[in-house]
Scaffold this motif. Structure first.
Motif, PDB file in Angstrom:
ATOM      1  N   GLU A  32      -7.976 149.726  63.916  1.00 22.11           N
ATOM      2  CA  GLU A  32      -9.019 149.320  64.847  1.00 22.11           C
ATOM      3  C   GLU A  32      -9.468 147.895  64.582  1.00 22.11           C
ATOM      4  OE1 GLU A  32     -10.473 150.770  67.638  1.00 22.11           O
ATOM      5  OE2 GLU A  32      -8.604 151.878  67.385  1.00 22.11           O
ATOM      6  N   VAL A  33      -9.556 147.522  63.302  1.00 24.68           N
ATOM      7  CA  VAL A  33      -9.920 146.147  62.954  1.00 24.68           C
ATOM      8  C   VAL A  33      -8.889 145.182  63.534  1.00 24.68           C
ATOM      9  CG1 VAL A  33     -10.243 144.505  61.066  1.00 24.68           C
ATOM     10  CG2 VAL A  33     -11.157 146.823  60.865  1.00 24.68           C
ATOM     11  N   THR A  34      -7.623 145.514  63.363  1.00 21.29           N
ATOM     12  CA  THR A  34      -6.549 144.657  63.865  1.00 21.29           C
ATOM     13  C   THR A  34      -6.573 144.571  65.381  1.00 21.29           C
ATOM     14  OG1 THR A  34      -5.177 145.228  61.963  1.00 21.29           O
ATOM     15  CG2 THR A  34      -4.056 144.326  63.883  1.00 21.29           C
ATOM     16  N   ARG A  35      -6.778 145.702  66.035  1.00 19.34           N
ATOM     17  CA  ARG A  35      -6.841 145.716  67.499  1.00 19.34           C
ATOM     18  C   ARG A  35      -7.975 144.828  68.004  1.00 19.34           C
ATOM     19  NH1 ARG A  35      -9.963 147.391  71.019  1.00 19.34           N
ATOM     20  NH2 ARG A  35     -11.308 148.450  69.516  1.00 19.34           N
ATOM     21  N   GLN A  36      -9.149 144.967  67.380  1.00 17.31           N
ATOM     22  CA  GLN A  36     -10.279 144.167  67.823  1.00 17.31           C
ATOM     23  C   GLN A  36     -10.039 142.684  67.550  1.00 17.31           C
ATOM     24  OE1 GLN A  36     -14.340 145.508  68.083  1.00 17.31           O
ATOM     25  NE2 GLN A  36     -14.933 144.137  66.423  1.00 17.31           N
ATOM     26  N   ALA A  37      -9.455 142.372  66.399  1.00 18.61           N
ATOM     27  CA  ALA A  37      -9.184 140.970  66.055  1.00 18.61           C
ATOM     28  C   ALA A  37      -8.285 140.318  67.101  1.00 18.61           C
ATOM     29  CB  ALA A  37      -8.555 140.884  64.674  1.00 18.61           C
ATOM     30  N   VAL A  38      -7.216 140.992  67.468  1.00 13.36           N
ATOM     31  CA  VAL A  38      -6.273 140.423  68.443  1.00 13.36           C
ATOM     32  C   VAL A  38      -6.936 140.292  69.810  1.00 13.36           C
ATOM     33  CG1 VAL A  38      -4.112 140.824  69.675  1.00 13.36           C
ATOM     34  CG2 VAL A  38      -4.231 141.223  67.207  1.00 13.36           C
ATOM     35  N   GLY A  39      -7.701 141.304  70.208  1.00 10.32           N
ATOM     36  CA  GLY A  39      -8.379 141.247  71.498  1.00 10.32           C
ATOM     37  C   GLY A  39      -9.374 140.107  71.581  1.00 10.32           C
ATOM     38  N   LEU A  40     -10.116 139.903  70.506  1.00 13.21           N
ATOM     39  CA  LEU A  40     -11.091 138.816  70.485  1.00 13.21           C
ATOM     40  C   LEU A  40     -10.412 137.451  70.490  1.00 13.21           C
ATOM     41  CD1 LEU A  40     -13.587 140.314  67.886  1.00 13.21           C
ATOM     42  CD2 LEU A  40     -14.130 139.798  70.276  1.00 13.21           C
ATOM     43  N   ALA A  41      -9.368 137.307  69.688  1.00 17.10           N
ATOM     44  CA  ALA A  41      -8.696 136.008  69.573  1.00 17.10           C
ATOM     45  C   ALA A  41      -7.897 135.662  70.824  1.00 17.10           C
ATOM     46  CB  ALA A  41      -7.781 136.009  68.355  1.00 17.10           C
ATOM     47  N   ARG A  42      -7.243 136.638  71.397  1.00 20.32           N
ATOM     48  CA  ARG A  42      -6.344 136.371  72.535  1.00 20.32           C
ATOM     49  C   ARG A  42      -7.080 136.375  73.876  1.00 20.32           C
ATOM     50  NH1 ARG A  42      -1.943 140.729  72.879  1.00 20.32           N
ATOM     51  NH2 ARG A  42      -3.732 141.864  73.692  1.00 20.32           N
ATOM     52  N   ASP A  43      -8.016 137.340  74.034  1.00 25.09           N
ATOM     53  CA  ASP A  43      -8.651 137.533  75.334  1.00 25.09           C
ATOM     54  C   ASP A  43     -10.152 137.258  75.343  1.00 25.09           C
ATOM     55  OD1 ASP A  43      -6.129 138.521  76.257  1.00 25.09           O
ATOM     56  OD2 ASP A  43      -6.615 140.446  75.330  1.00 25.09           O
ATOM     57  N   GLY A  44     -10.769 137.129  74.157  1.00 29.30           N
ATOM     58  CA  GLY A  44     -12.208 136.956  74.097  1.00 29.30           C
ATOM     59  C   GLY A  44     -12.975 138.175  74.539  1.00 29.30           C
ATOM     60  N   VAL A  45     -12.390 139.348  74.362  1.00 33.36           N
ATOM     61  CA  VAL A  45     -12.993 140.592  74.844  1.00 33.36           C
ATOM     62  C   VAL A  45     -12.822 141.692  73.801  1.00 33.36           C
ATOM     63  CG1 VAL A  45     -12.883 142.403  76.609  1.00 33.36           C
ATOM     64  CG2 VAL A  45     -12.580 140.028  77.264  1.00 33.36           C
ATOM     65  N   THR A  46     -13.838 142.540  73.678  1.00 33.64           N
ATOM     66  CA  THR A  46     -13.712 143.766  72.897  1.00 33.64           C
ATOM     67  C   THR A  46     -14.493 144.857  73.619  1.00 33.64           C
ATOM     68  OG1 THR A  46     -13.883 144.739  70.688  1.00 33.64           O
ATOM     69  CG2 THR A  46     -15.721 143.339  71.398  1.00 33.64           C
ATOM     70  N   THR A  47     -14.600 146.020  72.996  1.00 34.82           N
ATOM     71  CA  THR A  47     -15.316 147.141  73.596  1.00 34.82           C
ATOM     72  C   THR A  47     -16.539 147.474  72.761  1.00 34.82           C
ATOM     73  OG1 THR A  47     -13.239 148.045  74.449  1.00 34.82           O
ATOM     74  CG2 THR A  47     -15.127 149.535  74.368  1.00 34.82           C
TER      75      THR A  47
END
Length: 254
Positions: free
Chosen positions: A194-209
């Motif tokens: 989950e940490v990795t998923r959030q990291a990539v989402g924030l860095a690539r798309d600027g979005v998380t849940t």
């Protein structure tokens, strides 16, 4: 294709005397910026010197991780500190770290509030202004690392300081884009996937849940991993590899 760039930072030097909390040597081989404890919530002169020496040798940017004066509570207890006193303490902490950074052939490149202070200056205009004033007195060229759109963001800009937006790979967000308080269930993300998923989402798309399920936009130039988390080094390595696999370039902002 847009060039995706992110800084990866971690809180380091968070020990005291014989007490060791963060694996500074290992994490300094992963991160691009090091938020170094300046003695008020953790850290002592020897630790500050060693972290600065290693960071400088590896090309990692050095930041002053400033805090309320709270060794016993690790800087995570809410405190009431007068604004002028807080500003003095911010200047003092930056100055203490700067001596060791310069001795290592580097310099303090930015300032980041820690723990309860970080959370307070996200919403408290007076305390945020005190942090900005203390930073400006130490060096008006220092940027502040903080939550985008926060009171700290506004106060730093009003003081003429640079601002670097920060996101967290291992903390849960509210629907408003703030961090879920640590005392709340689910505030810390422990699952490395989950940490990795959030990291990539924030860095690539600027979005998380958000913890409550809503999409949250968090535009940031730097991504934080907590060095005192369980399996911090393994998680940091996993996050860095996942970011690079996603086409994100790791580079210090300062």
């Amino acid at each position: 294709m847009t060039d995706l760039v992110i800084d990866l930072n971690a809180d380091l030097g968070e020990g005291y005397g014989r007490w060791v909390l963060t694996d500074d040597d290992a994490l300094l081989s992963v991160v691009t910026s090091a938020n170094v404890a300046c003695g008020f919530h953790a850290g002592d002169p020897g630790i500050m010197r060693r972290v600065c020496d290693t960071a400088a040798a590896r090309g990692v940017r050095i930041g002053a991780q400033v805090s309320y004066r709270d060794l016993a509570g690790f800087g995570r207890r809410a405190m009431e500190v007068p604004a002028d006193e807080l500003a003095d303490e911010i200047t003092y902490q930056i100055g203490a770290l700067e001596v060791f950074a310069r001795a290592a052939g580097a310099q303090v490149a930015y300032v980041k509030p820690h723990g309860a202070l970080y959370n307070r200056v996200a919403v408290d205009d007076e305390q945020a202004a005190a942090v900005a004033a203390g930073t400006r007195r130490a060096d008006p060229a220092l940027p502040v690392l903080c939550l985008p759109g926060s009171a700290m963001d506004r106060a730093a800009r009003q003081a003429g300081l640079g601002v670097v937006g920060e996101a967290f790979a291992d903390r849960a967000y509210t629907a408003a884009g703030t961090l879920v308080p640590r005392g709340t269930s689910g505030a810390l993300i422990a699952d490395p996937h989950e940490v990795t998923r959030q990291a990539v989402g924030l860095a690539r798309d600027g979005v998380t849940t958000a913890l409550t399920g809503e999409p949250v936009s968090v535009r940031a130039r730097s991504l934080c991993l907590h060095g005192d988390s369980p399996d911090a080094v393994a998680t940091a390595l996993r996050v860095r590899a996942a970011l690079e696999d996603a086409g994100v370039r790791l580079e210090a902002f300062a």
